[in-house]
Design an enzyme around this catalytic site. Structure first.
Site, PDB file in Angstrom:
ATOM      1  N   HIS A 164      -4.746   3.916  -4.505  1.00 60.48           N
ATOM      2  CA  HIS A 164      -6.104   3.471  -4.859  1.00 60.48           C
ATOM      3  C   HIS A 164      -6.825   4.529  -5.697  1.00 60.48           C
ATOM      4  O   HIS A 164      -7.554   4.216  -6.625  1.00 60.48           O
ATOM      5  CB  HIS A 164      -6.912   3.160  -3.592  1.00 60.48           C
ATOM      6  CG  HIS A 164      -6.352   1.995  -2.811  1.00 60.48           C
ATOM      7  ND1 HIS A 164      -5.909   0.840  -3.408  1.00 60.48           N
ATOM      8  CD2 HIS A 164      -6.172   1.806  -1.478  1.00 60.48           C
ATOM      9  CE1 HIS A 164      -5.467  -0.001  -2.487  1.00 60.48           C
ATOM     10  NE2 HIS A 164      -5.615   0.565  -1.307  1.00 60.48           N
TER      11      HIS A 164
ATOM     12  N   ASP B 170      -3.826  -5.090  -9.321  1.00 62.34           N
ATOM     13  CA  ASP B 170      -2.922  -5.185  -8.172  1.00 62.34           C
ATOM     14  C   ASP B 170      -1.798  -4.171  -8.320  1.00 62.34           C
ATOM     15  O   ASP B 170      -1.408  -3.821  -9.433  1.00 62.34           O
ATOM     16  CB  ASP B 170      -2.355  -6.615  -8.114  1.00 62.34           C
ATOM     17  CG  ASP B 170      -1.704  -6.919  -6.772  1.00 62.34           C
ATOM     18  OD1 ASP B 170      -1.892  -6.139  -5.813  1.00 62.34           O
ATOM     19  OD2 ASP B 170      -0.997  -7.942  -6.691  1.00 62.34           O
ATOM     20  N   GLY B 171      -1.290  -3.726  -7.186  1.00 58.32           N
ATOM     21  CA  GLY B 171      -0.101  -2.874  -7.209  1.00 58.32           C
ATOM     22  C   GLY B 171      -0.333  -1.418  -6.831  1.00 58.32           C
ATOM     23  O   GLY B 171       0.590  -0.608  -6.918  1.00 58.32           O
TER      24      GLY B 171
ATOM     25  N   TRP C 284     -11.215  -7.239   3.664  1.00 58.06           N
ATOM     26  CA  TRP C 284     -11.843  -6.737   4.913  1.00 58.06           C
ATOM     27  C   TRP C 284     -10.831  -6.751   6.055  1.00 58.06           C
ATOM     28  O   TRP C 284     -10.995  -6.041   7.042  1.00 58.06           O
ATOM     29  CB  TRP C 284     -13.062  -7.583   5.305  1.00 58.06           C
ATOM     30  CG  TRP C 284     -14.257  -7.396   4.423  1.00 58.06           C
ATOM     31  CD1 TRP C 284     -14.813  -8.338   3.597  1.00 58.06           C
ATOM     32  CD2 TRP C 284     -15.066  -6.222   4.274  1.00 58.06           C
ATOM     33  NE1 TRP C 284     -15.901  -7.819   2.939  1.00 58.06           N
ATOM     34  CE2 TRP C 284     -16.091  -6.527   3.336  1.00 58.06           C
ATOM     35  CE3 TRP C 284     -15.030  -4.936   4.826  1.00 58.06           C
ATOM     36  CZ2 TRP C 284     -17.049  -5.599   2.944  1.00 58.06           C
ATOM     37  CZ3 TRP C 284     -16.003  -4.004   4.432  1.00 58.06           C
ATOM     38  CH2 TRP C 284     -16.992  -4.346   3.506  1.00 58.06           C
TER      39      TRP C 284
ATOM     40  N   LEU D 174     -21.331  -2.839 -23.046  1.00 58.12           N
ATOM     41  CA  LEU D 174     -20.389  -3.595 -22.213  1.00 58.12           C
ATOM     42  C   LEU D 174     -21.056  -3.904 -20.890  1.00 58.12           C
ATOM     43  O   LEU D 174     -21.725  -3.058 -20.303  1.00 58.12           O
ATOM     44  CB  LEU D 174     -19.133  -2.743 -21.947  1.00 58.12           C
ATOM     45  CG  LEU D 174     -18.101  -3.356 -20.984  1.00 58.12           C
ATOM     46  CD1 LEU D 174     -17.306  -4.468 -21.672  1.00 58.12           C
ATOM     47  CD2 LEU D 174     -17.116  -2.290 -20.473  1.00 58.12           C
TER      48      LEU D 174
ATOM     49  N   ARG E 244      -1.016   4.581   0.917  1.00 62.05           N
ATOM     50  CA  ARG E 244      -1.591   3.576   0.010  1.00 62.05           C
ATOM     51  C   ARG E 244      -2.871   4.078  -0.665  1.00 62.05           C
ATOM     52  O   ARG E 244      -3.142   3.763  -1.822  1.00 62.05           O
ATOM     53  CB  ARG E 244      -1.920   2.310   0.814  1.00 62.05           C
ATOM     54  CG  ARG E 244      -0.683   1.607   1.377  1.00 62.05           C
ATOM     55  CD  ARG E 244      -1.082   0.430   2.257  1.00 62.05           C
ATOM     56  NE  ARG E 244      -1.913  -0.513   1.531  1.00 62.05           N
ATOM     57  CZ  ARG E 244      -1.446  -1.384   0.636  1.00 62.05           C
ATOM     58  NH1 ARG E 244      -0.163  -1.459   0.392  1.00 62.05           N
ATOM     59  NH2 ARG E 244      -2.259  -2.203   0.014  1.00 62.05           N
TER      60      ARG E 244
ATOM     61  N   ARG F 299      -7.821  -5.655   5.978  1.00 65.29           N
ATOM     62  CA  ARG F 299      -6.858  -4.535   5.931  1.00 65.29           C
ATOM     63  C   ARG F 299      -7.171  -3.527   7.035  1.00 65.29           C
ATOM     64  O   ARG F 299      -8.263  -3.540   7.600  1.00 65.29           O
ATOM     65  CB  ARG F 299      -6.927  -3.858   4.563  1.00 65.29           C
ATOM     66  CG  ARG F 299      -6.384  -4.767   3.485  1.00 65.29           C
ATOM     67  CD  ARG F 299      -6.102  -4.026   2.212  1.00 65.29           C
ATOM     68  NE  ARG F 299      -5.481  -4.941   1.260  1.00 65.29           N
ATOM     69  CZ  ARG F 299      -4.918  -4.585   0.119  1.00 65.29           C
ATOM     70  NH1 ARG F 299      -4.886  -3.329  -0.233  1.00 65.29           N
ATOM     71  NH2 ARG F 299      -4.375  -5.490  -0.664  1.00 65.29           N
TER      72      ARG F 299
ATOM     73  N   GLU G  58     -10.975 -11.071   1.509  1.00 61.04           N
ATOM     74  CA  GLU G  58      -9.776 -10.974   2.351  1.00 61.04           C
ATOM     75  C   GLU G  58      -9.421  -9.515   2.641  1.00 61.04           C
ATOM     76  O   GLU G  58      -8.828  -9.203   3.672  1.00 61.04           O
ATOM     77  CB  GLU G  58      -8.592 -11.668   1.665  1.00 61.04           C
ATOM     78  CG  GLU G  58      -8.706 -13.192   1.568  1.00 61.04           C
ATOM     79  CD  GLU G  58      -9.683 -13.695   0.498  1.00 61.04           C
ATOM     80  OE1 GLU G  58     -10.069 -12.913  -0.408  1.00 61.04           O
ATOM     81  OE2 GLU G  58     -10.081 -14.878   0.572  1.00 61.04           O
TER      82      GLU G  58
HETATM   83  C1  FPP Z   1      -4.741  -3.966  -5.038  1.00 63.47           C
HETATM   84  O1  FPP Z   1      -3.622  -3.172  -4.779  1.00 63.47           O
HETATM   85  C2  FPP Z   1      -5.918  -3.162  -5.236  1.00 63.47           C
HETATM   86  C3  FPP Z   1      -7.015  -3.161  -4.419  1.00 63.47           C
HETATM   87  C4  FPP Z   1      -7.112  -4.000  -3.237  1.00 63.47           C
HETATM   88  C5  FPP Z   1      -8.156  -2.278  -4.663  1.00 63.47           C
HETATM   89  C6  FPP Z   1      -8.548  -2.039  -6.073  1.00 63.47           C
HETATM   90  C7  FPP Z   1      -9.273  -0.759  -6.120  1.00 63.47           C
HETATM   91  C8  FPP Z   1      -9.186   0.151  -7.091  1.00 63.47           C
HETATM   92  C9  FPP Z   1      -8.409  -0.066  -8.327  1.00 63.47           C
HETATM   93  C10 FPP Z   1      -9.829   1.492  -7.008  1.00 63.47           C
HETATM   94  C11 FPP Z   1     -11.306   1.556  -6.913  1.00 63.47           C
HETATM   95  C12 FPP Z   1     -12.046   0.600  -7.738  1.00 63.47           C
HETATM   96  C13 FPP Z   1     -13.134   0.906  -8.461  1.00 63.47           C
HETATM   97  C14 FPP Z   1     -13.879  -0.161  -9.153  1.00 63.47           C
HETATM   98  C15 FPP Z   1     -13.622   2.260  -8.592  1.00 63.47           C
HETATM   99  P1  FPP Z   1      -2.839  -3.388  -3.424  1.00 63.47           P
HETATM  100  O2  FPP Z   1      -3.326  -2.372  -2.451  1.00 63.47           O
HETATM  101  O3  FPP Z   1      -2.963  -4.798  -2.971  1.00 63.47           O
HETATM  102  O4  FPP Z   1      -1.387  -3.058  -3.896  1.00 63.47           O
HETATM  103  P2  FPP Z   1      -0.021  -3.678  -3.341  1.00 63.47           P
HETATM  104  O5  FPP Z   1      -0.082  -5.158  -3.617  1.00 63.47           O
HETATM  105  O6  FPP Z   1       1.008  -2.966  -4.135  1.00 63.47           O
HETATM  106  O7  FPP Z   1       0.034  -3.361  -1.877  1.00 63.47           O
END
Ligand code: FPP
Length: 248
Positions: free
Chosen positions: A42, A25-26, A74, A136, A38, A76, A72
């Protein structure tokens, strides 16, 4: 402390968690701090995924489950959903050889039927390409929702009762757990959540029953192998009781 010192410390400091699950997260906040979109966050999050997968394998973790995209998510904005899907495809293209070379076996958990055909094919090709990896197991939770997983399990068991191959009295925790995506995995010993939020967010509700929880303020794109080893060190210092009282 350097990452190799930390690795040495956790190797000698106690049990290595067999299964580590992470709520990444984050990314959005990380990008916002830099006045970037954003999706920039990612992308940076993908780099952290690469580092943490390698670190988990080095530490001797058997199973790593990463919450990459929830049901959830989806909801966004479509542009962000497309960007995340494109990122998953990019991850497959960039990492497939490396993952196979390192002995990482990728599995997908979630409602993969909801993915666009191209993304789904890419992910399935990664699963096929890495099958048999011994070092793994990497579960990527994509379009994953734990309540749906549990409801589907209940439905499958009800169908077996209806067709006469199961009687209700035979349903126990083990049989129920076998209906989940993680049927062949041990339950997570350690759940890590980045960015400081104290929530489970519909993630592995059944499997996390006795997991230790480590919440760190670090935003996911900043999460490194040192952070993973630090979380494992923290785990090793805890006394796991599984609801029992330990003899003193
Ligand atoms: C949450 O941050 C993160 C996600 C919803 C997506 C996670 C995806 C990745 C780490 C990249 C791709 C993944 C792989 C497996 C290659 P947020 O957008 O909710 O952050 P915020 O809470 O700060 O808004």
């Amino acid at each position: 402390m350097s990452s190799s010192d930390l690795l040495q410390q956790i190797r000698t400091g106690g049990e290595i968690p067999r299964h580590v699950a992470i709520i990444m997260d984050g990314n959005g906040r990380w990008a916002k701090q830099r006045s970037r979109p954003r999706t920039f966050g990612h992308r940076a999050g993908m780099r952290a995924v690469r580092e943490v997968v390698e670190a988990a394998a080095d530490a001797g973790v058997e199973v790593l489950t990463l919450y990459a995209f929830s049901q959830e998510n989806w909801g966004r904005p479509p542009a962000e959903v497309s960007a995340l899907m494109a990122l998953l495809e990019l991850y497959v293209r960039r990492e497939r050889e490396d993952l196979r070379g390192k002995g990482v076996e990728v599995h997908m958990i979630g409602e993969v039927g909801r993915l666009a055909p191209r993304t789904r094919r890419a992910m399935e090709s990664l699963v096929d390409h890495t099958a048999g990896g011994q070092r793994l197991r990497l579960n990527l939770a994509i379009s994953y929702g734990s309540r749906t997983e549990i409801v589907n399990a209940a439905r499958r068991l009800a169908e077996r009762v209806l067709d006469g191959t199961l009687v209700p009295g035979e349903i126990d925790e083990e049989l129920f757990g076998q209906q989940l995506y993680t049927a062949s995995d041990p339950d997570p010993d350690l759940l890590i959540r980045t960015s400081g939020e104290m929530r489970i967010s519909n993630f592995m509700l059944w499997q996390l029953a006795y997991s230790e929880i480590h919440v760190t303020p670090v935003l996911w794109p900043d999460f490194t192998r040192e952070h993973l080893f630090g979380a494992i060190r923290d785990f090793q210092r805890r006394e796991r009781r599984f609801g029992r009282v330990l003899a003193s």
